[in-house]
Write a protein that holds these residues in place. Structure first.
Motif, PDB file in Angstrom:
ATOM      1  N   LEU A  86      -5.207 -13.269  -4.580  1.00 49.59           N
ATOM      2  CA  LEU A  86      -5.517 -12.265  -3.205  1.00 49.59           C
ATOM      3  C   LEU A  86      -4.670 -11.914  -2.079  1.00 49.59           C
ATOM      4  N   ALA A  87      -3.876 -12.918  -1.874  1.00 51.69           N
ATOM      5  CA  ALA A  87      -2.651 -12.415  -0.885  1.00 51.69           C
ATOM      6  C   ALA A  87      -1.618 -11.699  -1.349  1.00 51.69           C
ATOM      7  N   ASN A  88      -1.416 -11.702  -2.888  1.00 49.10           N
ATOM      8  CA  ASN A  88      -0.403 -10.759  -3.284  1.00 49.10           C
ATOM      9  C   ASN A  88      -0.856  -9.408  -3.309  1.00 49.10           C
ATOM     10  N   VAL A  89      -2.193  -9.063  -3.798  1.00 47.88           N
ATOM     11  CA  VAL A  89      -2.927  -8.022  -3.651  1.00 47.88           C
ATOM     12  C   VAL A  89      -2.752  -7.324  -2.290  1.00 47.88           C
ATOM     13  N   ARG A  90      -3.097  -8.082  -1.366  1.00 46.36           N
ATOM     14  CA  ARG A  90      -3.047  -7.647   0.031  1.00 46.36           C
ATOM     15  C   ARG A  90      -1.471  -7.285   0.429  1.00 46.36           C
ATOM     16  N   PHE A  91      -0.702  -8.001   0.125  1.00 43.01           N
ATOM     17  CA  PHE A  91       0.658  -7.586   0.314  1.00 43.01           C
ATOM     18  C   PHE A  91       1.048  -6.225  -0.485  1.00 43.01           C
ATOM     19  N   ILE A  92       0.664  -6.065  -1.817  1.00 42.11           N
ATOM     20  CA  ILE A  92       0.914  -4.901  -2.491  1.00 42.11           C
ATOM     21  C   ILE A  92       0.452  -3.657  -1.600  1.00 42.11           C
ATOM     22  N   LEU A  93      -1.105  -3.835  -1.401  1.00 41.81           N
ATOM     23  CA  LEU A  93      -1.954  -2.647  -0.634  1.00 41.81           C
ATOM     24  C   LEU A  93      -1.174  -2.447   0.645  1.00 41.81           C
ATOM     25  N   THR A  94      -0.646  -3.392   1.327  1.00 39.72           N
ATOM     26  CA  THR A  94       0.021  -3.246   2.538  1.00 39.72           C
ATOM     27  C   THR A  94       1.199  -2.365   2.375  1.00 39.72           C
ATOM     28  N   GLU A  95       2.110  -2.997   1.472  1.00 37.75           N
ATOM     29  CA  GLU A  95       3.428  -1.892   1.166  1.00 37.75           C
ATOM     30  C   GLU A  95       2.740  -0.517   0.836  1.00 37.75           C
ATOM     31  N   TRP A  96       1.892  -0.091  -0.069  1.00 38.64           N
ATOM     32  CA  TRP A  96       1.478   1.134  -0.480  1.00 38.64           C
ATOM     33  C   TRP A  96       1.042   1.840   0.866  1.00 38.64           C
ATOM     34  N   ARG A  97       0.194   1.278   1.653  1.00 40.59           N
ATOM     35  CA  ARG A  97      -0.267   1.928   3.011  1.00 40.59           C
ATOM     36  C   ARG A  97       0.789   2.231   3.682  1.00 40.59           C
ATOM     37  N   MET A  98       1.918   1.257   4.060  1.00 38.46           N
ATOM     38  CA  MET A  98       3.049   1.897   4.826  1.00 38.46           C
ATOM     39  C   MET A  98       3.888   2.855   4.456  1.00 38.46           C
ATOM     40  N   ARG A  99       3.982   2.935   2.897  1.00 39.88           N
ATOM     41  CA  ARG A  99       4.809   3.900   2.314  1.00 39.88           C
ATOM     42  C   ARG A  99       4.041   5.165   2.582  1.00 39.88           C
ATOM     43  N   ALA A 100       2.680   5.334   2.554  1.00 44.59           N
ATOM     44  CA  ALA A 100       1.860   6.426   2.479  1.00 44.59           C
ATOM     45  C   ALA A 100       2.039   6.884   4.078  1.00 44.59           C
ATOM     46  N   HIS A 101       2.012   6.233   4.976  1.00 44.76           N
ATOM     47  CA  HIS A 101       1.936   6.295   6.236  1.00 44.76           C
ATOM     48  C   HIS A 101       3.165   6.854   6.709  1.00 44.76           C
ATOM     49  N   THR A 102       4.319   6.199   6.337  1.00 48.19           N
ATOM     50  CA  THR A 102       5.660   6.614   6.785  1.00 48.19           C
ATOM     51  C   THR A 102       6.404   7.781   6.040  1.00 48.19           C
ATOM     52  N   GLY A 103       5.756   7.736   4.831  1.00 45.47           N
ATOM     53  CA  GLY A 103       6.568   8.683   3.805  1.00 45.47           C
ATOM     54  C   GLY A 103       7.654   8.359   3.233  1.00 45.47           C
ATOM     55  N   ASN A 104       8.422   7.026   3.572  1.00 47.17           N
ATOM     56  CA  ASN A 104       9.583   6.251   3.370  1.00 47.17           C
ATOM     57  C   ASN A 104       9.192   5.454   2.223  1.00 47.17           C
ATOM     58  N   ASP A 105      10.442   5.428   1.565  1.00 50.46           N
ATOM     59  CA  ASP A 105      10.452   4.204   0.368  1.00 50.46           C
ATOM     60  C   ASP A 105      10.727   2.976   0.874  1.00 50.46           C
ATOM     61  N   LEU A 106       9.611   2.613   1.860  1.00 44.82           N
ATOM     62  CA  LEU A 106       9.750   1.360   2.673  1.00 44.82           C
ATOM     63  C   LEU A 106       9.622   0.014   1.724  1.00 44.82           C
ATOM     64  N   ARG A 107      10.273  -0.943   1.539  1.00 52.49           N
ATOM     65  CA  ARG A 107       9.926  -2.150   0.773  1.00 52.49           C
ATOM     66  C   ARG A 107      10.068  -3.294   1.622  1.00 52.49           C
ATOM     67  N   LEU A 108       8.839  -4.007   1.688  1.00 51.13           N
ATOM     68  CA  LEU A 108       8.767  -5.108   2.359  1.00 51.13           C
ATOM     69  C   LEU A 108       9.558  -6.206   1.571  1.00 51.13           C
ATOM     70  N   ALA A 109       9.884  -7.229   2.416  1.00 46.29           N
ATOM     71  CA  ALA A 109      10.339  -8.514   1.525  1.00 46.29           C
ATOM     72  C   ALA A 109       9.692  -8.911   0.491  1.00 46.29           C
ATOM     73  N   PRO A 110      10.209  -9.288  -0.556  1.00 43.89           N
ATOM     74  CA  PRO A 110       9.408  -9.698  -1.974  1.00 43.89           C
ATOM     75  C   PRO A 110       8.693 -10.932  -1.680  1.00 43.89           C
ATOM     76  N   LEU A 111       7.515 -11.229  -2.315  1.00 40.70           N
ATOM     77  CA  LEU A 111       6.747 -12.350  -1.943  1.00 40.70           C
ATOM     78  C   LEU A 111       7.682 -13.575  -2.562  1.00 40.70           C
ATOM     79  N   SER A 112       7.422 -14.806  -1.575  1.00 39.44           N
ATOM     80  CA  SER A 112       8.286 -15.943  -2.160  1.00 39.44           C
ATOM     81  C   SER A 112       7.389 -16.612  -3.057  1.00 39.44           C
ATOM     82  N   THR A 113       6.034 -16.403  -2.943  1.00 37.58           N
ATOM     83  CA  THR A 113       5.108 -17.276  -3.962  1.00 37.58           C
ATOM     84  C   THR A 113       4.284 -16.419  -4.846  1.00 37.58           C
ATOM     85  N   THR A 114       4.262 -16.170  -6.169  1.00 33.01           N
ATOM     86  CA  THR A 114       3.804 -15.489  -6.879  1.00 33.01           C
ATOM     87  C   THR A 114       2.503 -16.228  -7.677  1.00 33.01           C
TER      88      THR A 114
END
Length: 193
Positions: free
Chosen positions: A139-167
């Motif tokens: 669930l934490a990983n899903v939240r991370f992915i959704l946050t990344e998508w929301r940030m991309r949609a909001h900024t219009g940039n191909d912004l990448r968050l730091a990769p997850l340390s735990t999968t």
């Protein structure tokens, strides 16, 4: 696919070869979380060969009798799982395996197999999460992915968050593809076939 179709030699041969290939893919995926390209390439060649022989002999196979059915099925299977690969929800081997399935069954049943595969994948993911005790991490990983998508949609940039340390545990999606394919062969979805 009807029971009478499976009574025809080429359809039965096609089903048997597909079953062996899917079993090998599942075993490899469960053991190493990889589906060998060699298996997929040989499967594509076998699907095309069996289909050509069956068309030449005038016998039924798993795919519709049109000469282009394996190609159309391969493209349908590929297109169905490609979006999941692009959002990192499945691996490239899973996409290629679904394309191989499509080459055996044709485009309509490939789409049915894709829908059933998604359902089987959901059930499998719940089982794996419970078995490995990784529900919170998933669930934490899903939240991370959704946050990344929301940030991309909001900024219009191909912004990448730091990769997850735990999968969470990796899912052997070949199992879901095999289950989805079997269900689609036994009961294709009427709207997709």
């Amino acid at each position: 696919m009807s029971l009478s179709t499976l009574q025809q030699p080429m359809a039965l041969a096609s089903f048997a070869v597909l079953a062996v290939l899917l079993t090998a893919a599942v075993m490899s995926d469960v053991k190493s979380r990889r589906i060998p390209n060699r298996l997929v390439v040989h499967g594509l060649a076998l699907a095309a060969g069996i289909h050509l022989v069956s068309v030449f002999l005038g016998q039924a196979t798993l795919a519709p009798p049109a000469l282009w059915s394996p190609l159309a099925g391969m493209l349908a299977g590929l297109a169905f799982l490609l979006p999941l690969y692009l959002i990192r929800a499945c691996g490239a081997g899973d996409v290629k395996l679904m394309a191989m399935v499509g080459a055996f069954v044709g485009p309509g049943v490939a789409l049915s197999a894709g829908v059933y595969t998604l359902v089987a994948g959901g059930v499998l993911s719940l089982a794996v999460m419970a078995l490995h005790g990784v529900t919170a991490q998933t669930l934490a990983n899903v939240r991370f992915i959704l946050t990344e998508w929301r940030m991309r949609a909001h900024t219009g940039n191909d912004l990448r968050l730091a990769p997850l340390s735990t999968t969470a545990a990796r899912l052997p999606y070949g199992v879901a593809i095999a289950a989805g394919t079997l269900l689609a062969l036994l009961r294709p979805l009427a709207l997709l076939s």
